[in-house]
Structure formats: structure tokens, C-alpha cells
Design an enzyme around this catalytic site. Structure first.
Site, PDB file in Angstrom:
ATOM      1  N   GLU A   1     -15.693   3.918   1.431  1.00 24.39           N
ATOM      2  CA  GLU A   1     -15.104   5.235   1.198  1.00 24.39           C
ATOM      3  C   GLU A   1     -14.746   5.379  -0.277  1.00 24.39           C
ATOM      4  OE1 GLU A   1     -12.036   3.586   3.697  1.00 24.39           O
ATOM      5  OE2 GLU A   1     -10.525   4.602   2.483  1.00 24.39           O
TER       6      GLU A   1
ATOM      7  N   LYS B   1     -12.876   5.677  -3.752  1.00 20.11           N
ATOM      8  CA  LYS B   1     -11.574   5.234  -4.257  1.00 20.11           C
ATOM      9  C   LYS B   1     -10.999   6.401  -5.058  1.00 20.11           C
ATOM     10  CE  LYS B   1      -9.287   1.448  -6.640  1.00 20.11           C
ATOM     11  NZ  LYS B   1      -8.505   2.211  -7.612  1.00 20.11           N
TER      12      LYS B   1
ATOM     13  N   ARG C   1       4.390   3.625  -4.564  1.00 21.15           N
ATOM     14  CA  ARG C   1       4.066   2.208  -4.500  1.00 21.15           C
ATOM     15  C   ARG C   1       5.079   1.364  -5.287  1.00 21.15           C
ATOM     16  NH1 ARG C   1       1.125  -1.461  -7.424  1.00 21.15           N
ATOM     17  NH2 ARG C   1       0.048  -3.015  -6.177  1.00 21.15           N
TER      18      ARG C   1
ATOM     19  N   LYS D   1     -14.108  -2.115   3.176  1.00 17.36           N
ATOM     20  CA  LYS D   1     -13.149  -2.830   4.026  1.00 17.36           C
ATOM     21  C   LYS D   1     -13.876  -3.400   5.235  1.00 17.36           C
ATOM     22  CE  LYS D   1      -9.669   0.539   2.686  1.00 17.36           C
ATOM     23  NZ  LYS D   1      -8.959   1.755   3.037  1.00 17.36           N
TER      24      LYS D   1
ATOM     25  N   CYS E   1      10.572 -16.826 -34.581  1.00 13.70           N
ATOM     26  CA  CYS E   1       9.665 -15.694 -34.807  1.00 13.70           C
ATOM     27  C   CYS E   1      10.229 -14.456 -34.110  1.00 13.70           C
ATOM     28  CB  CYS E   1       8.272 -16.005 -34.277  1.00 13.70           C
ATOM     29  SG  CYS E   1       7.154 -14.599 -34.455  1.00 13.70           S
TER      30      CYS E   1
HETATM   31  S1  IVH Z   1      -6.976   0.671   0.451  1.00 21.25           S
HETATM   32  C1  IVH Z   1      -4.499  -3.086   1.320  1.00 21.25           C
HETATM   33  N1  IVH Z   1      -8.471   2.782   0.075  1.00 21.25           N
HETATM   34  O1  IVH Z   1      -6.457   1.965  -5.079  1.00 21.25           O
HETATM   35  C2  IVH Z   1      -5.392  -2.137   0.639  1.00 21.25           C
HETATM   36  N2  IVH Z   1      -6.948   2.174  -1.652  1.00 21.25           N
HETATM   37  O2  IVH Z   1      -6.645  -0.516  -6.584  1.00 21.25           O
HETATM   38  C3  IVH Z   1      -4.794  -0.800   0.448  1.00 21.25           C
HETATM   39  N3  IVH Z   1      -6.921   3.713  -3.544  1.00 21.25           N
HETATM   40  O3  IVH Z   1      -3.166   0.928  -4.557  1.00 21.25           O
HETATM   41  C4  IVH Z   1      -5.590   0.094  -0.398  1.00 21.25           C
HETATM   42  N4  IVH Z   1      -8.440   5.099  -2.775  1.00 21.25           N
HETATM   43  O4  IVH Z   1      -3.665   3.448  -4.585  1.00 21.25           O
HETATM   44  C5  IVH Z   1      -7.527   1.990  -0.446  1.00 21.25           C
HETATM   45  N5  IVH Z   1      -9.800   4.655  -0.104  1.00 21.25           N
HETATM   46  C6  IVH Z   1      -8.868   3.869  -0.610  1.00 21.25           C
HETATM   47  C7  IVH Z   1      -8.283   4.120  -1.865  1.00 21.25           C
HETATM   48  C8  IVH Z   1      -7.327   3.241  -2.357  1.00 21.25           C
HETATM   49  C9  IVH Z   1      -7.610   4.844  -3.769  1.00 21.25           C
HETATM   50  C10 IVH Z   1      -5.951   3.130  -4.494  1.00 21.25           C
HETATM   51  C11 IVH Z   1      -4.636   2.725  -3.890  1.00 21.25           C
HETATM   52  C12 IVH Z   1      -4.482   1.267  -4.206  1.00 21.25           C
HETATM   53  C13 IVH Z   1      -5.404   1.101  -5.357  1.00 21.25           C
HETATM   54  C14 IVH Z   1      -5.883  -0.321  -5.448  1.00 21.25           C
END
Ligand code: IVH
Length: 709
Positions: free
Chosen positions: A126, A128, A149, A300, A453
Site C-alpha cells: 500500500e 506510504k 506519535r 506487510k 572543547c
Molecule cells: S505501517 C508497525 N503503513 O510511515 C508499522 N505506516 O516510516 C506501522 N506511514 O510512522 C506503520 N503510510 O507514520 C504504515 N501505509 C502505511 C503508512 C505508514 C505512512 C508512516 C507512519 C510510520 C512511518 C514509518
């Protein structure tokens, strides 16, 4: 009444009364905005009050109040959000940049789980989303709170703001009694452009990109402002769930839709790594037309039972990865190369650039890593950029990946000025003049000045107060620099932070009377400092800023030693780098000899040790709350796995045993509590019998550890 009189017409007495009234009104408005338990004045009225206050202050500077509302301008809005601890940590993701990285991810997982090569594993893929993550807690289907977060453990309570987002349901359908839904708050590209146009018209802040705009809008003290900002939300994960959402990731996403959330339409199930990269290519192609920013694709493991078996590393899950899009690049010129001295004395070269926009953000600095990187070599001595060196005046390719400091990829030597000279890396520290030495095998030159320093001292202090360490509200890099140089406040080492309040009482010019400070802000700072006198052991160890001792290793050390006295006692005993205590330190899983050496060397330096002792006088160090293994039947036990395990791999067996508080060892001795023997077990099983150690089959072991779940 004075509030009707124009500013030009006010006399002294009226002005003073007005300032008092405005301070009260603005304070009240702030409180109401914050708690939202009563109607608030409008945005425009609020601005008008603030404007009037500053006009009066300009005309009557001597009447400016200690608690002036104008001193709060520009104060980080976040200061007023309350903090909430996440019951389930909010993690980040590991990164993949190439198809090979993705294939490795798949191999790693299959090895861990023991899935044969011929069997494919199912994943979801999916987009990001490039926004900020938010955790929404629902109890009996009602939204209870929304938390950012933060550092992954503690976030900010932005519930009132989250309630203004249409994609976030106030009430769920068909939900578990307690459920935390996690996802990304973001702003669409068109909405972002329109918002910036409005902001510009009003002479307000322009946002660099949709992500910053979304963050700035969500973290608003005034929920009315958030309401006017077109924020959206995609749900993609969950924290606490009183009953399981589903059996697979993809079904969990469907379940989230049924509950009332928006999920990303480009989510797809993929069979194996090839299918993942195919879907990646499809999403990358659609990227420009999506209407919102994404910076990669998240993969995932689909089966939630497998996810649970894979579990987590310190800050990232083993079952997911982010496949990032290639970074954007831009061309610009290096105006100068400067050297920054870090907290461990490392001399880091930084290129000052002719400002250029990369991926929507203006960039004027880029890291040059170290001396070799400038010369055109990597850490192993191999040529990079075909050996082209980097010089002042060169045209270079700059790129940004994520939020990190921009980097330089290549140099265009056809544009190099004729008179350019090779860059000469300094051999003395530019900050304190001490010798800078590069040890054999180290890619970094280090200032040998130690605590004399000033740059090292300031950087150490900044690290000390930063997120993940003491995290003192209102005490950031800017304040540290000011206090360090100030002859009255004199914050030269961490202990000085905790004596600041008492020393300030005896100073002629008090903190509250300094530029940009007032009684309230000084008091707030002192109470924020005092609040942190109680500090968990892992944060303290991390805050000391010892080389090689990061967040993860500090937590390992803290878990291992439990309390400060035990820890410091071990450091004393291990200082000669021999003996049982030294061996035990090295035997901690995750602690190598490099870390162990850095650690004991730090504690045996007399001046450093004295400074740490002065700090400890000020603190109340909290024993490490041991991982809760109280109901684990194997906590504190030593286990040896031998033979072929059939229901899990060795790696998985080890991780699970350790999670339950057991120690996993490679050899059987009198101290061993259990030997778990699979088919083909040989000498170790025999030794167990000889020594009368409990011998278990794999099934018996699983039965034992599963008693507690
Ligand atoms: S899963 C345990 N899915 O990316 C895993 N994260 O670099 C939970 N994010 O902190 C995250 N799109 O803010 C997941 N489709 C997506 C996402 C996503 C954006 C962000 C999220 C996370 C960060 C990690």
C-alpha cells in the site's frame, strides 16, 4: 472603559489597566481553546486582542508585563498539549531502496519463519502516505482520544483537533470494545496549494510542503484553526485491540472500512517479492496523479499469526518494510565547506550551498560525511564518484531522502573553476584548537580536546535535553546555546541544568528579566526541569551521550543492570577490561566490545566521572521496570536449543525465549535449566542427561511457554 479608547489616546494608567485586562482575556481564550469546554472567541477577535496588546506595549514599553501575552508569540504551540503514553508503542519502519532489498526482506522473513523457498508468502502493499501518524482510541465505539506519535512512547493529546477531521469517525460501527486505530493525517496537494495562497494573502506562514502543512494544522492550540484546514486521514494499522480485528492484514483493512474508516484504495495483496515490486511500479507511475504526497510503498506480511511470530526489533517490526521512492535531486554550487564538531568530538564537514529547492524544500546545507567522502572514497577505501573529489566552488547534485539532512551525490567537474584547489581537511579542531586525530580504521577525525572543547560540551548538552533523553520542555538547542555562553546562567555541564533555578535566585540579572523571558516562562522552565529529576535508568544512560551507546543499547544496559548503583558498580569493576564483570558486560546480547570499551573508558575518565557524579547528586534515577515476565514460567532461566526444531526456526525460538525473560545459551552446563532437543540432538542432549538438566521436546517447550500466552 479603557478598552474602547484608541491606543494613541491612552494615558499611562489606562494603558496599564488595558495590558492587565488583555493579559487576562488572552490567557482565558487560550485556556478555552485548549480545553474546548466552553465557546471561544473567534480567530479574528483573538488576533485583534493580541494586536492591541502589542501596540500598547510598543507605545508604553516600560509597562510591559512579566506575563505579557506577546512573549508567548512563537512559543511552540506543542507546549500546551498534554502528553499521553501509548499503551502499544508507535513504531517506525525499516527501509528498502532497491528490488534486491525487497528480495532480501522476503528471504529474511522466510528464513526466520522457516518457510521453504518453493512456498510463496503473501504480503499487502500500500502507498506510504507522507503525512503524520495518529493513534485514535475508541472505547465502546466512541472516540476517546487522538494522540500523535511523539517519540513512539509518549505523544501529544490532539483529540479536539482530530475531531474536526471528517475522515475520523466520532463513533464506530461494529468495533471491539477497546480499539486503537492508527493511520496517517495528510493534506491533499490541491488543498495545500489553496491554503498557501490564503496564507500568503493574509501575510501568514507559508508551508514548505503538504506534510508540514498537515503537521502545523493538526498541532494547533486552537481547534478552530484545524477545523478550517482540510485534513484527511487514511487508516492502516492498529494498537490495542480488545478482540482481534481479523486473521489477515487485508481482512483487517476491510474491517477498518466497515467500522467507518477510509483506507487506501491502492492496497493490494501480493504473492511474493516480484509481485510486490510490480505493484510498487504501478503506484510509482500513479504517484503524480494521486492528489496527495506519498514517499514509497509499505509491504506487510498478510497473515497476522505470522506477523505475531515475527514480532519487533527495538523500533521496527520484522514483518513490514517501506520501499522508498528514489530521492529527488537538484543542482547547485558549493559556496563553502565548514566543519561542525559533534558531541563525541567528530569533525563533520558540511557544504554550504547556493540555496536550491529539492522536493519542495529550500536546501542550503548538505552533509559531506567525512574526509574520505570528500576525497572520493568510501569507508572501505573503494572509489566513489569514480574518484572525483569535492571542492569549494564545485557544481554538485544534491538529494534529500525523507527528513534527513540533504546529501551530495555527484560533482560536475566540467563546471569546475580553473583556480579551484583540493579541500584540505583540518588537523586541528576549529572550535578549540586541540589536535584532531583520525585513528587507524576510523573514517572520522576527532577533536582530542574532550571537555575543554566548547563545541563538544554544547553538543553534549543539546543531546542531553533532547527527545529520547531528558526531553525537557522549553529547553532546546537555542536555550542551551544561550545558557552556555551566559556568564550568570553558566550551564556548562548537565548538573548545571538542575542547579539553574537555585543559582538564578542569587544572580543579579534573573532569567525572568532577560530578553524573551518573563516570570511565567522562567517558572515553567524551572518546573519542567524539576519534573525530570526523576528519570528512568535507560534515558539517563542514553542522555550521557557516550559514543556507540544509542537508544537501543541504553535500554539493553538498563534492563540488564536494573538500577543505577548496580550499573555504576559494574562500570567500576569492569574498568580494567578484564574479569567477570567485564565478561558479563560483553556477554549482553547486543553489546559488542566496541561499545563496552567506550562505556568503561568514559566512566574511568576522572573529569567525566566527576561531572556524572555531580549530575547524579541532582537526580532520582528510577529502576528499570523490567519487562513484565512475572507470570512467565521461564523468566530468569537458561535454555539451550539443540537438534532440528520443527515448529519454529532457531532464530525465532531464541527471540521468543528472550521475550519471556529467559537467557539462551549455546552450551550446556550445570547452570542450564532446560535443554530443548529436536530430532538429531547429539552431545548436548547427552550432557543434559549427565548433568540432570531438564530435557524437553520442542512440543513440551511450547506447551510450557504457551501456558501464559
Ligand atoms: S505501517 C508497525 N503503513 O510511515 C508499522 N505506516 O516510516 C506501522 N506511514 O510512522 C506503520 N503510510 O507514520 C504504515 N501505509 C502505511 C503508512 C505508514 C505512512 C508512516 C507512519 C510510520 C512511518 C514509518
Amino acid at each position: 472603559m479603557a478598552d474602547k479608547i484608541a491606543v494613541e489616546e491612552l494615558n499611562n494608567e489606562q494603558a496599564s489597566a488595558e495590558l492587565s485586562r488583555l493579559a487576562k482575556e488572552l490567557l482565558k481564550a487560550n485556556r478555552l481553546y485548549y480545553t474546548q469546554d466552553a465557546p471561544t472567541i473567534s480567530d479574528a477577535q483573538y488576533d485583534a486582542l493580541k494586536q492591541r496588546n502589542s501596540e500598547i506595549e510598543q507605545k508604553f514599553p516600560e509597562l510591559k508585563r512579566d506575563d505579557s501575552p506577546s512573549d508567548k508569540v512563537g512559543a511552540p504551540v506543542s507546549e500546551t498539549f498534554s502528553k499521553i503514553t501509548h499503551e502499544v508503542k508507535m513504531l517506525s519502519l525499516g527501509n528498502a531502496f532497491t528490488s534486491e532489498d525487497v528480495a532480501e526482506f522476503d528471504t529474511r522473513i522466510r528464513k526466520y519463519l522457516g518457510v521453504p523457498t518453493k512456498d510463496m508468502l503473501l504480503y499487502t502493499a500500500e502507498p506510504k502516505i507522507d503525512g503524520l501518524s495518529l493513534s485514535l482510541r475508541y472505547e465502546n465505539s466512541i472516540l476517546i482520544h487522538a494522540v500523535t506519535r511523539g517519540d513512539g512512547e509518549v505523544g501529544e493529546n490532539v483529540t479536539n483537533n482530530a475531531r474536526t477531521i471528517a475522515d475520523i469517525p466520532q463513533r464506530l460501527n461494529n468495533a471491539p470494545d477497546i480499539i486503537e486505530i492508527r493511520g496517517e493525517v495528510y493534506m491533499g496537494t490541491a488543498d495545500f496549494v489553496a491554503l498557501n495562497a490564503r496564507q500568503e494573502k493574509l501575510g501568514r506562514k507559508i508551508f514548505a510542503n503538504p506534510r508540514n502543512a498537515a503537521a502545523g494544522s493538526l498541532r494547533q492550540l486552537d481547534a478552530n484553526i484545524t477545523l478550517q484546514r482540510p485534513l484527511k486521514f487514511f487508516a492502516y494499522a492498529w494498537g490495542v485491540a480488545s478482540t482481534p480485528l481479523a486473521t489477515t492484514q487485508s481482512l483487517a483493512i476491510e474491517r477498518m472500512q466497515d467500522m467507518g474508516f477510509v483506507t487506501n484504495p491502492l492496497t493490494q495483496i501480493c504473492n511474493g517479492p516480484k509481485a510486490l515490486t510490480t505493484h510498487y511500479a504501478k503506484i510509482e507511475e500513479a504517484r503524480a496523479t494521486l492528489g496527495y504526497d506519498i514517499d514509497g510503498v509499505v509491504y506487510k506480511v498478510d497473515d497476522l499469526t505470522l506477523q505475531a511470530r515475527l514480532g519487533f526489533r527495538a523500533t521496527t517490526p520484522r514483518w513490514a518494510i517501506a520501499h522508498k521512492f528514489p530521492a529527488e535531486i537538484a543542482h547547485t554550487r558549493i559556496e563553502a565547506i565548514e566543519i561542525q564538531v559533534g558531541r563525541t568530538g567528530a569533525l563533520s564537514p558540511v557544504a554550504r550551498l547556493l540555496p536550491v529547492t529539492v522536493g519542495g524544500v529550500v536546501v542550503s546545507n548538505a552533509t559531506l560525511h567525512n574526509e574520505d567522502y570528500i576525497t572520493g572514497r568510501d569507508s572501505k577505501g573503494n572509489l566513489i564518484r569514480e574518484g572525483r573529489d569535492i571542492r569549494v566552488g564545485d557544481w554538485v547534485e544534491v538529494y534529500r531522502a525523507g527528513d534527513v539532512i540533504p546529501k551530495i551525490r555527484d560533482v560536475d567537474i566540467t563546471k569546475r573553476p580553473d583556480n579551484s584547489k583540493k579541500y584540505e581537511f583540518p588537523t586541528i579542531c576549529p572550535e578549540c584548537g586541540s589536535l584532531a586525530i583520525r585513528e587507524v580504521g576510523d573514517s572520522v577525525a576527532r577533536c582530542t580536546g574532550g571537555i575543554i572543547c566548547p563545541a563538544q560540551a554544547v553538543e553534549k548538552l543539546k543531546h542531553f535535553v533532547a527527545r529520547g533523553a531528558f526531553d525537557i520542555e522549553g529547553l532546546g538547542s537555542k536555550q542551551i546555546e544561550m545558557f552556555f555562553d551566559d556568564t550568570d546562567l553558566r550551564v556548562k555541564e548537565p548538573a548545571d541544568i538542575f542547579t539553574l533555578e537555585i543559582r538564578d535566585k542569587n544572580n543579579f540579572t534573573k532569567l525572568k528579566n532577560r530578553d524573551g523571558w518573563g516570570e511565567r516562562s522562567a517558572d515553567n522552565l524551572f518546573s519542567a526541569i524539576n519534573e525530570k529529576r526523576k528519570i528512568p535508568l535507560n534515558k539517563l544512560i542514553y542522555a550521557l551521550g557516550i559514543r556507540h551507546v544509542g537508544d537501543t543499547s541504553s535500554t539493553l544496559l538498563a534492563h540488564n543492570y536494573g538500577t543505577w548503583p548496580t550499573f555504576i558498580d559494574a562500570m567500576n569493576q569492569a574498568k580494567d577490561q578484564t574479569g567477570d564483570v567485564w565478561d558479563a558486560l560483553n556477554a549482553i546480547d547486543g553489546v559488542g566490545s566496541v561499545l563496552a570499551t567506550a562505556l568503561v573508558e568514559t566512566f574511568s575518565k576522572p573529569e567525566t566521572r566527576a561531572a556524572i557524579d555531580r549530575l547524579l547528586d541532582q537526580l532520582d534515577v528510577q529502576a528499570m521496570t523490567q519487562r513484565d515476565t512475572s507470570d512467565s514460567p521461564v523468566a530468569g532461566k537458561t535454555v539451550v536449543f539443540t537438534g532440528t526444531l520443527e515448529r519454529m526456526t532457531r532464530a525465532e525460538a531464541k527471540v521468543r525465549a528472550e521475550d519471556l525473560g529467559a537467557k539462551v545459551s549455546g552450551s550446556v552446563s550445570k547452570k542450564t535449566d532446560f535443554v530443548v532437543a529436536g530430532p538429531g540432538a547429539g552431545s548436548k542432549a547427552k550432557k543434559a542427561r549427565d548433568l540432570n538438566v531438564t530435557l524437553l521436546s520442542e512440543d513440551e517447550w511450547l506447551e510450557l511457554i504457551n501456558k501464559t500466552g
